[in-house]
Design a protein around this motif. Structure first.
Motif, PDB file in Angstrom:
ATOM      1  N   ASP A   1       0.828  -1.211   0.000  1.00  0.00           N
ATOM      2  CA  ASP A   1       0.000   0.000   0.000  1.00  0.00           C
ATOM      3  C   ASP A   1       0.859   1.256   0.000  1.00  0.00           C
ATOM      4  N   PHE A   2       2.070   1.157   0.553  1.00  0.00           N
ATOM      5  CA  PHE A   2       2.904   2.346   0.731  1.00  0.00           C
ATOM      6  C   PHE A   2       4.061   2.351  -0.260  1.00  0.00           C
ATOM      7  N   ASN A   3       3.843   1.724  -1.396  1.00  0.00           N
ATOM      8  CA  ASN A   3       4.836   1.721  -2.468  1.00  0.00           C
ATOM      9  C   ASN A   3       6.140   1.030  -2.099  1.00  0.00           C
TER      10      ASN A   3
ATOM     11  N   GLU B   1     -11.343   1.395  -3.562  1.00  0.00           N
ATOM     12  CA  GLU B   1      -9.974   1.911  -3.641  1.00  0.00           C
ATOM     13  C   GLU B   1      -9.075   1.144  -4.608  1.00  0.00           C
ATOM     14  N   ASN B   2      -9.626   0.815  -5.776  1.00  0.00           N
ATOM     15  CA  ASN B   2      -8.838   0.135  -6.800  1.00  0.00           C
ATOM     16  C   ASN B   2      -8.302   1.128  -7.809  1.00  0.00           C
ATOM     17  N   GLU B   3      -7.195   0.756  -8.448  1.00  0.00           N
ATOM     18  CA  GLU B   3      -6.662   1.558  -9.545  1.00  0.00           C
ATOM     19  C   GLU B   3      -7.264   0.996 -10.826  1.00  0.00           C
TER      20      GLU B   3
ATOM     21  N   CYS C   1     -14.490   4.540  -6.731  1.00  0.00           N
ATOM     22  CA  CYS C   1     -13.071   4.720  -7.054  1.00  0.00           C
ATOM     23  C   CYS C   1     -12.827   4.950  -8.539  1.00  0.00           C
TER      24      CYS C   1
ATOM     25  N   LYS D   1     -12.564   6.786 -12.075  1.00  0.00           N
ATOM     26  CA  LYS D   1     -12.234   8.176 -12.374  1.00  0.00           C
ATOM     27  C   LYS D   1     -13.131   8.777 -13.443  1.00  0.00           C
TER      28      LYS D   1
ATOM     29  N   LEU E   1     -17.000  13.695  -2.601  1.00  0.00           N
ATOM     30  CA  LEU E   1     -15.704  13.727  -3.246  1.00  0.00           C
ATOM     31  C   LEU E   1     -15.380  15.118  -3.767  1.00  0.00           C
TER      32      LEU E   1
ATOM     33  N   SER F   1     -13.384  10.837   4.822  1.00  0.00           N
ATOM     34  CA  SER F   1     -11.939  10.922   4.653  1.00  0.00           C
ATOM     35  C   SER F   1     -11.518  11.248   3.232  1.00  0.00           C
ATOM     36  N   TYR F   2     -12.486  11.250   2.311  1.00  0.00           N
ATOM     37  CA  TYR F   2     -12.166  11.672   0.955  1.00  0.00           C
ATOM     38  C   TYR F   2     -12.790  13.022   0.652  1.00  0.00           C
TER      39      TYR F   2
ATOM     40  N   PRO G   1     -11.815  16.512   1.502  1.00  0.00           N
ATOM     41  CA  PRO G   1     -11.040  17.632   2.050  1.00  0.00           C
ATOM     42  C   PRO G   1     -11.725  18.969   1.860  1.00  0.00           C
TER      43      PRO G   1
ATOM     44  N   TRP H   1     -14.744   8.079  10.018  1.00  0.00           N
ATOM     45  CA  TRP H   1     -13.463   8.267   9.349  1.00  0.00           C
ATOM     46  C   TRP H   1     -13.418   9.724   8.894  1.00  0.00           C
TER      47      TRP H   1
ATOM     48  N   LEU I   1     -10.677  13.457   8.138  1.00  0.00           N
ATOM     49  CA  LEU I   1      -9.338  13.991   7.921  1.00  0.00           C
ATOM     50  C   LEU I   1      -8.925  14.784   9.155  1.00  0.00           C
TER      51      LEU I   1
ATOM     52  N   PHE J   1      -7.226  10.611   9.255  1.00  0.00           N
ATOM     53  CA  PHE J   1      -6.207  10.562   8.217  1.00  0.00           C
ATOM     54  C   PHE J   1      -5.555  11.927   8.036  1.00  0.00           C
TER      55      PHE J   1
ATOM     56  N   PHE K   1      -3.584   4.804  -3.054  1.00  0.00           N
ATOM     57  CA  PHE K   1      -4.854   5.251  -3.623  1.00  0.00           C
ATOM     58  C   PHE K   1      -5.351   6.493  -2.899  1.00  0.00           C
ATOM     59  N   ARG K   2      -5.252   6.484  -1.592  1.00  0.00           N
ATOM     60  CA  ARG K   2      -5.713   7.613  -0.799  1.00  0.00           C
ATOM     61  C   ARG K   2      -4.847   8.835  -1.073  1.00  0.00           C
TER      62      ARG K   2
END
Lengths: 583, 177
Positions: A83-85, A167-169, A195, A197, A276, A299-300, A302, A323, A325, A349, B59-60
């Motif tokens: 998840d964190f690359n 939360e998929n790409e 998720c 686009k 969003l 949390s999505y 902002p 959840w 921010l 978050f 993703f976030r």
């Protein structure tokens, strides 16, 4: 043969099977299958749901051989730190072989839940065409597919009840996947495409919602405007779970008034998310829903300012899961503490990833929540700073934590008041929370915190460590102490060979161990791999990819950058890319 | 814009021989991401520039900040007011430069970044998360977009004394915190 067994053996298998039907948890069924051969046999023929926490621990053939009546499969692929690359993109975790094998064996698959797996359009197409009773697809943090794959699912799965994309790409192919649901499809209960686009065909969406009278959960993406949301809510006032897309409009317009009225009519919504894209002045429309909400995910969003957020929360007296921010601030958390007495799970978050100056939440907010919310049992908290005193107070206020994950924005920040390590604070948490199963630590930490964890965290199953500890002793305390440990993930900590090799058998009792930027060497990993044939010890070497010298230039004393080891019944995997060496 | 002050004497530097290593550098020319073993790690950790920290899912990271938009202020020397530009609308430096040229109705903002270009009027720079002023174009686009706080289109006359071609800029600068 004991009395119990002889008694139980008088029951015909059908009775045993009926009894086992009441066992819903995987753990219970796994336990039951170990009792004796006949129970193993009855259990395996009656099991319909299987959960596989690491897709490389077994293979499709073994799964199908053991559970021929499989209907529902859950699979997890990449390790959590992906998840964190920290895991290269094409490390693995492909679902195709599983779908292919089940299709060939005539498995009557109805549900597939995947997390951190690579899902190609081909696999989705094969899935859609191979299982006539397929009902439910849940993809979490997956990648590799496009909207074309979704179109295949929509077109072919005649009894589809659930399509849940979290939360998929996903690559947007500008097709019309949503329009691919045929007019005859009326079975949808849950549809989540938040998720995605790209644009969706809103007319097709409205028609779909109108004909699926059992629709309970709907989460839209940002491309669905407020006007369309309003029309959808008029068609589906029975929704339990709503994810808004875009939530911005002129609050003086007729559309907005219609939306307010539509929302007033939605008496069943218990879970709300999305926003969003949001105009805070439109939020009052959701106030009537807030009073019965049990789950709220902002949390999505902002775009919601602090004061608007606080006003919203004041209406949410029944919330159990929240959840947000960190723009909520300590002040906002104090409001949560005094309003949300049913709160069980809180996630805060970061809104500013680089944590420069905008001190969002601190230990104060956490303490307030712990004092105000007696049912709190799960927390994920990203904060600017923390103190031992605060953690000790939190531990005293909330002995019921099951999950405690703290992430300081600076990974090695000490106690903000005393400049000491945060060992004592986390020590208090593990000592007080006897049911703790998941823990993430951060901030300045020495070996001492691991002594406490090993000593007190008896139920701990998953531990995440970063930039912590002084020596091998730290890791040893954990390995020796935490008897129920299943997953251990460590990055950038000075743990080395001595800790890695001290109790090799331990790793067969765990699902996996991840160590990156630590002090383990190639030689030690080789030793471990040699002694433990039922572990796959993978070394991930991004730098050496394409370098012809590769392995020859690697000396056993060389530090290993990334190691991932896991127990397995099926030996080294055959799909590992070049940069992954299974020792 | 910060002027270089006495604090710069404590900076550790490596310079190319014959380059401007001996001269006092204005902060806007300093490079930030450097390849030292060891000291980079500690500095990086303190500046929150470590890979994968804070542990927010990829993703976030891509989707929850500012509604996916990244508006930053752009000032242009001589212009009476500032503008704002959304960095997520552009996929690279050339697109951004074109957008800036549109905004201010002028041409040639990107010229300073081209090799061997001698005649340029403007120098596009940006302020990063550390508060340092950086020349546009040195780092990969994604890295720039994540760290850019504001932009400035500076007039050449202000940037005197130092060669501005990316290749000429000193490598191996580091700052002890």
């Amino acid at each position: 043969m004991c009395l119990f067994q002889s008694v139980m053996n008088y029951f015909p298998e059908e009775v045993l099977e009926h009894v086992f039907d009441f066992l819903t948890s995987h753990r219970d069924r796994n336990a039951v299958s170990l009792v004796c051969k006949s129970w193993y046999s009855v259990e395996r023929f009656s099991r319909e749901k299987v959960f596989i926490g690491n897709c490389y621990a077994v293979n499709p053939e073994r799964l199908i051989a053991r559970f021929p009546r499989l209907r529902s499969l859950s699979l997890k692929g990449k390790p959590h730190f992906a998840d964190f690359n920290l895991v290269p993109h094409d490390w693995g975790g492909h679902v195709y072989p599983w779908i292919e094998a089940m299709a060939k064996s005539g498995i009557n698959l109805e549900e597939l839940r995947l997390k951190r797996m690579v899902v190609s359009d081909e696999s989705l197409e094969l899935l859609a065409k191979s299982f006539p009773n397929f009902k439910s697809l849940v993809l979490v943090s997956c990648e590799g597919f496009t909207t074309d794959g979704l179109a295949a699912i929509a077109s072919n799965c005649r009894f589809l009840r659930e399509l849940d994309l979290q939360e998929n790409e996903v690559d947007d192919r500008k097709g019309q996947w949503l329009s691919c649901f045929p007019e005859s499809c009326t079975s949808l209960v849950s549809l989540n495409f938040a998720c995605l686009k790209g644009e969706v065909n809103v007319a097709a969406l409205e028609r779909l919602v109108a004909r699926c009278r059992n629709l309970r959960s709907l989460r839209l993406n940002h491309a669905v405007p407020l006007e369309v949301l309003q029309k959808i809510l008029v068609q589906a006032p029975q929704l339990n779970d709503l994810g808004t897309g875009s939530f911005t409009h002129d609050p003086d317009s007729e559309t907005y008034i219609k939306l307010k009225n539509a929302m007033k009519n939605c008496h069943s919504i218990r879970s709300l998310s999305g926003f969003l894209d949001v105009n805070g002045r439109c939020l009052p429309a959701v106030y009537p829903i807030c009073t019965s909400l049990t789950s709220l995910n902002l949390s999505y969003a902002p775009g919601i300012f602090n004061n608007e957020l606080i006003k919203l929360i004041c209406h949410c007296k029944k919330i159990e899961r929240l959840w947000v921010l960190d723009t909520i601030g300590d002040k906002g958390l104090n409001v949560v503490a005094s309003t949300c007495k049913e709160l069980q799970e809180l996630r805060v978050f970061p809104s500013d990833l680089y944590g420069v100056g905008n001190a969002a939440v601190t230990e104060e907010g956490l303490v307030a929540i712990s004092a105000g919310c007696p049912k709190l049992n799960s927390i994920l908290y990203f904060c600017q700073q923390m103190t031992n005193a605060a953690l000790i107070t939190v531990a005293k206020n909330c002995p019921n934590f099951i999950r405690f994950r703290l992430c300081t924005l600076n990974p090695v920040v000490p106690d903000a008041a005393t400049n000491q390590p945060l060992d004592e604070g986390f020590g208090a948490i593990v000592q007080s929370c006897k049911g703790l199963t998941r823990l993430s630590v951060s901030g300045l930490l020495t070996d001492q915190v691991f002594l406490y964890i090993g000593m007190y965290a008896e139920q701990l199953e998953m531990l995440s460590i970063a930039f912590a500890g002084d020596s091998d002793k730290g890791m040893l305390y954990v390995l020796n102490g935490c008897k129920k440990l299943k997953k251990l993930e460590i990055r950038d900590s000075p743990f080395g060979n001595m800790a890695l090799l001290s109790d090799m058998g331990k790793y067969e009792t765990m699902r996996s161990l991840w160590m990156s930027s630590c002090e383990v060497t190639l030689g030690a990993c080789k030793t471990l791999a040699e002694k433990m044939p039922r572990l796959n010890v993978e070394i991930i070497n991004e730098n050496e990819a394409g370098d012809g010298e590769g392995e020859a230039s690697f000396d056993d004393r060389h530090r290993v950058e990334k190691m991932y080891l896991y127990r397995t019944l099926v030996g080294p995997r055959t799909d590992a890319p070049d940069f992954v060496w299974t020792l | 814009m910060e002027k270089s002050g006495p604090g710069l004497e404590t900076e550790l530097r490596l310079g190319l021989p014959g380059g401007s290593g001996g001269e006092v550098e204005k902060n806007e020319k300093k490079r930030v991401f450097e390849e030292f073993d060891g000291c980079e790690d500690k500095a990086a950790v303190h500046k929150n520039q470590v890979v994968g920290w804070p542990p927010v899912a990829a993703f976030r990271r891509k989707n929850s900040f500012n509604g996916g938009k990244m508006y930053v202020k752009v000032s242009m020397d001589g212009a009476p007011f500032l503008r704002k530009v959304d960095l997520t609308m552009h996929k690279g430096y050339s697109e951004l430069v074109r957008a800036l040229e549109d905004l201010f109705g002028c041409f040639g903002i990107g010229e300073a970044l081209k090799e061997d270009e001698e005649n340029y009027e403007f120098v596009p720079i940006y302020e990063d998360k550390d508060g340092d002023w950086m020349l546009l174009g040195d780092v990969p686009w994604e890295m720039f977009a994540e760290s850019c706080k504001r932009l400035r289109v500076m007039k050449r006359a202000e940037a005197k004394g130092v060669g501005l071609h990316a290749k000429d800029l000193l490598k191996g600068l580091s700052k002890e915190e």
